[in-house]
Design an enzyme around this catalytic site. Structure first.
Site, short mmCIF file in Angstrom:
data_model
loop_
_atom_site.label_atom_id
_atom_site.label_comp_id
_atom_site.label_asym_id
_atom_site.label_seq_id
_atom_site.Cartn_x
_atom_site.Cartn_y
_atom_site.Cartn_z
CG HIS A 113 39.39 -10.67 23.20
ND1 HIS A 113 38.66 -10.97 22.06
CD2 HIS A 113 40.20 -9.64 22.85
CE1 HIS A 113 39.03 -10.18 21.07
NE2 HIS A 113 39.96 -9.36 21.52
CG HIS A 128 36.58 -4.66 18.13
ND1 HIS A 128 36.37 -4.88 16.78
CD2 HIS A 128 37.88 -4.99 18.37
CE1 HIS A 128 37.48 -5.32 16.23
NE2 HIS A 128 38.42 -5.41 17.17
#
Length: 247
Positions: free
Chosen positions: A7, A50
């Protein structure tokens, strides 16, 4: 066999969505996918970060979309994590494609929401095609319209939906967008849902699992599941523990 998705790079050991995190993940051959997030800069360059704002993970402030690529490239994206990562930068998507081509699959999340990052799909598809990585990349998003557009622009590139919650009419949603994969929060992944996806030919996986005990439970219950984690080492340990328990 468990499919390992690292991730935002190996974000348990390096600042998320930086070249340091991606390079670290590339050193572990058992990792199947590296996941990353993409926004557009003010001048239309796909960049890897992100959040919609710069505040949490960089030395900058304000929306990502309001800074040019040149401005974004000057920011420190590593010091927030640890002093030894000072000077890490916000990568462009092109940087990451060049680093990873031929080495690992990429799960690229498009950070679209309403009018935010309009045109991101076209830019990302263009870069993937330029680098000949159509079979190496899966595009995904929480935004159904974004995935529908991505599939229409590039049916040769796999797409997937990301979900948080217990979905209704899930197969209809997938069919509407053209998506062939699903990533769902691990708390909503039931045996019935996973069986339904397998029967429909949908590649299903869960996000984001870091707890060692839960990782062992998932590996034991669903030996072929795709699992996204910030700590691939913990997932590898869970896989080894499960293998040892059945010998």
């Amino acid at each position: 066999m468990t499919v390992i998705v690292s991730h935002r790079g190996w974000s348990g050991a390096a600042p998320e969505n930086t070249m340091a995190a991606f390079e670290l993940a590339l050193k572990e051959p058992a990792i199947d996918y590296i996941e990353l997030d993409v926004h557009l800069s003010a001048d239309g360059v796909p960049v890897v970060i992100h959040d919609h704002t710069l505040n949490r993970t960089t030395s900058g402030k304000g929306p990502v979309r309001e800074s040019s690529y040149a401005e974004l490239a000057q920011l420190d994206a590593g010091s927030w994590y640890a002093p030894e990562f000072a000077g890490e930068r916000i990568p462009s998507l092109e940087d990451v494609l060049e680093l990873c081509k031929g080495r690992v699959h990429l799960a690229v999340e498009l950070k679209t929401m309403g009018e935010l990052n309009r045109g991101l799909e076209e830019k990302v598809v263009s870069l993937i095609r330029q680098h000949g990585m159509q079979e190496q990349v899966v595009l995904s998003s929480f935004d159904h319209d974004s995935m529908k557009l991505a599939h229409e622009l590039a049916p040769e590139i796999a797409t997937g939906l990301i979900l948080l919650g217990k979905p209704t009419l899930l197969l209809e949603q997938l069919a509407f967008t053209g998506a062939t994969s699903l990533s769902i929060h691990h708390g909503f992944a039931t045996p019935e849902l996973l069986a339904q996806m397998a029967e429909a030919g949908i590649d299903a996986g869960v996000w984001t699992v870091d707890d060692p005990e839960l990782l062992e439970q998932l590996v034991g219950r669903y030996p072929d599941l795709r699992i996204t984690t910030n700590y691939p080492d913990r997932l590898l340990a869970a896989i080894s523990a499960q293998a040892a328990s059945v010998r």
